[in-house]
Design an enzyme around this catalytic site. Sequence first.
Site, PDB file in Angstrom:
ATOM      1  N   LYS A 224       0.826  -1.201   0.000  1.00  0.00           N
ATOM      2  CA  LYS A 224       0.000   0.000   0.000  1.00  0.00           C
ATOM      3  C   LYS A 224       0.863   1.256   0.000  1.00  0.00           C
ATOM      4  O   LYS A 224       0.615   2.195  -0.748  1.00  0.00           O
ATOM      5  CB  LYS A 224      -0.971  -0.033   1.175  1.00  0.00           C
ATOM      6  CG  LYS A 224      -2.023  -1.139   1.039  1.00  0.00           C
ATOM      7  CD  LYS A 224      -2.978  -1.178   2.193  1.00  0.00           C
ATOM      8  CE  LYS A 224      -4.093  -2.189   1.949  1.00  0.00           C
ATOM      9  NZ  LYS A 224      -3.594  -3.577   1.802  1.00  0.00           N
TER      10      LYS A 224
ATOM     11  N   LYS B 253      -8.127   2.087   5.407  1.00  0.00           N
ATOM     12  CA  LYS B 253      -7.701   0.682   5.407  1.00  0.00           C
ATOM     13  C   LYS B 253      -6.390   0.521   6.155  1.00  0.00           C
ATOM     14  O   LYS B 253      -5.563   1.433   6.199  1.00  0.00           O
ATOM     15  CB  LYS B 253      -7.577   0.154   3.976  1.00  0.00           C
ATOM     16  CG  LYS B 253      -6.703   0.962   3.034  1.00  0.00           C
ATOM     17  CD  LYS B 253      -6.855   0.429   1.615  1.00  0.00           C
ATOM     18  CE  LYS B 253      -6.130   1.276   0.600  1.00  0.00           C
ATOM     19  NZ  LYS B 253      -6.345   0.813  -0.784  1.00  0.00           N
TER      20      LYS B 253
ATOM     21  N   ARG C 170      -6.739  -5.141 -11.904  1.00  0.00           N
ATOM     22  CA  ARG C 170      -5.421  -5.718 -11.633  1.00  0.00           C
ATOM     23  C   ARG C 170      -4.649  -5.781 -12.944  1.00  0.00           C
ATOM     24  O   ARG C 170      -5.008  -6.514 -13.864  1.00  0.00           O
ATOM     25  CB  ARG C 170      -5.563  -7.108 -11.014  1.00  0.00           C
ATOM     26  CG  ARG C 170      -4.274  -7.928 -10.968  1.00  0.00           C
ATOM     27  CD  ARG C 170      -3.169  -7.296 -10.136  1.00  0.00           C
ATOM     28  NE  ARG C 170      -3.557  -7.002  -8.790  1.00  0.00           N
ATOM     29  CZ  ARG C 170      -3.551  -7.890  -7.782  1.00  0.00           C
ATOM     30  NH1 ARG C 170      -3.187  -9.141  -8.013  1.00  0.00           N
ATOM     31  NH2 ARG C 170      -3.898  -7.513  -6.568  1.00  0.00           N
TER      32      ARG C 170
ATOM     33  N   ARG D  15     -11.970  -6.246 -11.087  1.00  0.00           N
ATOM     34  CA  ARG D  15     -12.719  -6.875  -9.998  1.00  0.00           C
ATOM     35  C   ARG D  15     -13.861  -5.938  -9.623  1.00  0.00           C
ATOM     36  O   ARG D  15     -13.625  -4.857  -9.086  1.00  0.00           O
ATOM     37  CB  ARG D  15     -11.808  -7.141  -8.795  1.00  0.00           C
ATOM     38  CG  ARG D  15     -10.844  -8.306  -8.949  1.00  0.00           C
ATOM     39  CD  ARG D  15      -9.450  -7.967  -9.451  1.00  0.00           C
ATOM     40  NE  ARG D  15      -8.874  -6.747  -8.978  1.00  0.00           N
ATOM     41  CZ  ARG D  15      -7.960  -6.663  -7.998  1.00  0.00           C
ATOM     42  NH1 ARG D  15      -7.570  -7.734  -7.353  1.00  0.00           N
ATOM     43  NH2 ARG D  15      -7.427  -5.505  -7.693  1.00  0.00           N
TER      44      ARG D  15
ATOM     45  N   ARG E 285     -16.019  -3.025  -1.961  1.00  0.00           N
ATOM     46  CA  ARG E 285     -14.759  -3.677  -2.302  1.00  0.00           C
ATOM     47  C   ARG E 285     -14.933  -4.554  -3.542  1.00  0.00           C
ATOM     48  O   ARG E 285     -15.887  -5.303  -3.653  1.00  0.00           O
ATOM     49  CB  ARG E 285     -14.272  -4.538  -1.129  1.00  0.00           C
ATOM     50  CG  ARG E 285     -14.042  -3.758   0.149  1.00  0.00           C
ATOM     51  CD  ARG E 285     -13.812  -4.699   1.320  1.00  0.00           C
ATOM     52  NE  ARG E 285     -14.993  -5.523   1.582  1.00  0.00           N
ATOM     53  CZ  ARG E 285     -15.024  -6.520   2.457  1.00  0.00           C
ATOM     54  NH1 ARG E 285     -13.935  -6.815   3.156  1.00  0.00           N
ATOM     55  NH2 ARG E 285     -16.130  -7.230   2.645  1.00  0.00           N
TER      56      ARG E 285
ATOM     57  N   ASP F  98      -2.890  -2.313  -8.856  1.00  0.00           N
ATOM     58  CA  ASP F  98      -4.333  -2.146  -8.707  1.00  0.00           C
ATOM     59  C   ASP F  98      -4.683  -0.719  -9.102  1.00  0.00           C
ATOM     60  O   ASP F  98      -4.111   0.241  -8.566  1.00  0.00           O
ATOM     61  CB  ASP F  98      -4.771  -2.423  -7.269  1.00  0.00           C
ATOM     62  CG  ASP F  98      -4.703  -3.901  -6.924  1.00  0.00           C
ATOM     63  OD1 ASP F  98      -4.513  -4.720  -7.845  1.00  0.00           O
ATOM     64  OD2 ASP F  98      -4.836  -4.237  -5.734  1.00  0.00           O
TER      65      ASP F  98
ATOM     66  N   GLU G 170      -2.753   0.344  -5.273  1.00  0.00           N
ATOM     67  CA  GLU G 170      -1.804  -0.544  -4.606  1.00  0.00           C
ATOM     68  C   GLU G 170      -0.794  -1.044  -5.635  1.00  0.00           C
ATOM     69  O   GLU G 170      -1.091  -1.122  -6.828  1.00  0.00           O
ATOM     70  CB  GLU G 170      -2.494  -1.760  -3.956  1.00  0.00           C
ATOM     71  CG  GLU G 170      -3.319  -1.434  -2.733  1.00  0.00           C
ATOM     72  CD  GLU G 170      -3.816  -2.679  -1.997  1.00  0.00           C
ATOM     73  OE1 GLU G 170      -3.240  -3.768  -2.194  1.00  0.00           O
ATOM     74  OE2 GLU G 170      -4.789  -2.543  -1.243  1.00  0.00           O
TER      75      GLU G 170
ATOM     76  N   ASN H  90       1.176  -4.466  -5.810  1.00  0.00           N
ATOM     77  CA  ASN H  90       1.283  -5.780  -5.183  1.00  0.00           C
ATOM     78  C   ASN H  90       2.534  -6.498  -5.670  1.00  0.00           C
ATOM     79  O   ASN H  90       2.737  -6.656  -6.876  1.00  0.00           O
ATOM     80  CB  ASN H  90       0.046  -6.614  -5.507  1.00  0.00           C
ATOM     81  CG  ASN H  90      -1.210  -6.008  -4.913  1.00  0.00           C
ATOM     82  OD1 ASN H  90      -1.543  -6.257  -3.771  1.00  0.00           O
ATOM     83  ND2 ASN H  90      -1.902  -5.192  -5.698  1.00  0.00           N
TER      84      ASN H  90
END
Length: 317
Positions: free
Chosen positions: A126, A161, A211, A226, A234, A274, A282, A284
């Site tokens: 993050k 978050k 993603r 997503r 979410r 993301d 984000e 990842n």
Amino acid sequence: MHILFIADPPESFKIYKDTTFAMMRELQRRGHTLAVCGPQDLVWRSGGLVTAAVRTVRLTGDPVQWFSAEAVAQPQALKDFGAVLMRKDPPFDSEYFYATHLLEQAEREGARVFNKPRALRDHPEKLAIMECPQFIGPTLVSRSAEAIRAFHAEHRDIILKPLDGMGGMGIFRVKDDGLNLGSIIETLNRDGAQTVMVQKFLPAIAEGDKRILIIGGQPAPYCLARIPQGGEVRGNLAAGGKGEARPLATRDREIAEALGPALFARGLLLVGLDVIGEHVTEINVTSPTCFQEIQQQKGFDVAAMFADALEAALTRS
């Protein structure tokens, strides 16, 4: 070449969607042999090499008994493998942190580890976005309840978050009315003991949290959006989001091509960006997923792209 996967137990894999399984399948198809262990199996004795208790595995092609493995794990030095793939799922806790130190020592002994252990430590998933402010929305990282309240007063609709969350866990939305903001801050920052990330809410989440996979510094041509379902904010698949593979948009490609080479140069062979709308949320690096969903929907073999990049990296090293 013998390749070691450091991952969660293979018995726990959901092979119809698991990205580590897709990697294994493609690498075995190319003639490589496979072994598995968990971070808990790493051992470093003073004066000795970093070893692990590993099991050699072979994929069977059977959807139920999908692999066969040695009954007893055998100790083996990590430097003796052709490649070591760190694929342990988050959380990035203290044990994960210590594992990166053992893996970095193994690198000094000659092991070839992907993603590089130092890069894993240096890119908390993050926080890493704060390096590229041109690609992110308004974001605050703080323990301070006062700072979080001020951020809400400025932006009115926010997402909060924890920095160590995964799969959408611990994510809260607070709208203009500020309902439950105090309680949410107390839950996440634990009376100032824990740092929280706060971001302006991006309405484009309704179109999906994308993603984008970057492999060997280059983006795969498709992303997986997503999409939140029902009243959920979410989009994470683990939180019930629906995955929809799409070609990269112009902005997606712009972001990926700007960030990809720099991340690859730091030792990150595989990265999952993301993106919501036009903003990165984000970066990842621990165990990015979505290989199989993209292949199943669009026919693009992401695992083959990954295997190509891994083999090329090993040739260069």
